[in-house]
Design a protein around this motif. Structure first.
Motif, short mmCIF file in Angstrom:
data_model
loop_
_atom_site.label_atom_id
_atom_site.label_comp_id
_atom_site.label_asym_id
_atom_site.label_seq_id
_atom_site.Cartn_x
_atom_site.Cartn_y
_atom_site.Cartn_z
N TRP A 141 -1.11 0.15 2.69
CA TRP A 141 -1.08 -0.64 1.80
C TRP A 141 -0.55 -1.78 2.65
O TRP A 141 -0.07 -2.02 3.55
N TYR B 13 0.56 -6.20 1.52
CA TYR B 13 0.94 -7.17 0.55
C TYR B 13 0.57 -8.63 1.22
O TYR B 13 0.96 -8.91 2.37
N VAL C 286 -1.14 -6.96 -3.79
CA VAL C 286 -1.01 -5.55 -2.92
C VAL C 286 -2.41 -4.92 -2.99
O VAL C 286 -3.21 -4.94 -4.08
N GLU C 287 -2.83 -4.58 -1.58
CA GLU C 287 -4.04 -3.81 -1.44
C GLU C 287 -3.83 -2.40 -1.09
O GLU C 287 -3.13 -2.25 -0.01
N ILE C 288 -4.37 -1.44 -1.78
CA ILE C 288 -4.01 -0.17 -1.42
C ILE C 288 -5.18 0.39 -0.89
O ILE C 288 -6.32 0.65 -1.83
N ASP C 289 -5.52 1.16 0.25
CA ASP C 289 -6.66 1.72 0.81
C ASP C 289 -6.58 3.23 0.37
O ASP C 289 -5.69 4.17 0.78
N LEU D 198 6.30 1.26 -3.62
CA LEU D 198 6.02 0.57 -2.69
C LEU D 198 7.24 -0.61 -2.48
O LEU D 198 7.89 -1.10 -3.61
N THR E 82 -10.24 1.36 -3.05
CA THR E 82 -9.19 0.28 -2.82
C THR E 82 -8.72 -0.16 -4.40
O THR E 82 -9.24 -0.35 -5.39
N HIS F 72 -6.23 -2.95 -6.22
CA HIS F 72 -5.49 -4.49 -6.04
C HIS F 72 -4.61 -4.53 -7.06
O HIS F 72 -4.82 -4.32 -8.09
#
Length: 133
Positions: A22, A24, A29-32, A48, A127, A129
């Protein structure tokens, strides 16, 4: 969760096992999901913290199949962290007060009497968001 863990406010939800899962930036926040195996099963969750994130965030792959994000701070005294409740559509404070909230952040039971803020989540194929502003 054990009694002493609750007294000390030790949550069971861990940070992602892969730090690069992840990031920010600019209120988002972007999580793969390919790097966050903890979020694959329903009921899975990660917390997080850091990386410039203005608030702690709990991300849950809900029992309803959707992803949910919460301000990871109980509304009760002390602001302890939250954990998902296995098999239920809710999260609970890690303290002895056991305040419980539904996926919309609404207070259900326990010592707290106020809701917890939730964040908007958009999910793509691989992903997530989360909008923390």
């Amino acid at each position: 969760m054990g009694f002493f863990s609750r007294i000390l406010g030790i949550c069971s939800t861990k940070v992602p096992s892969v730090d690069s899962a992840w990031r920010y930036q600019n209120g988002r926040v972007e999580i793969d999901l390919n790097k966050a195996p903890e979020l694959i099963p329903k009921g899975g969750a990660v917390r997080l913290e850091g990386k410039g994130l203005p608030e702690r965030v709990l991300v849950v792959h809900g029992e309803d199949g959707a992803f949910h994000a919460f301000r990871n701070k109980c509304a009760h005294v002390g602001g302890r962290r939250l954990d998902p409740l296995p098999g239920r559509h809710s999260v609970q404070c890690c303290s002895v007060g056991k305040s419980e909230y539904d996926y919309e952040g609404k207070f259900l039971s326990g010592a707290a009497k106020k809701p917890v803020p939730v964040f908007r989540v958009e999910s793509g194929e691989d992903t997530l968001h989360i909008f923390v502003r």
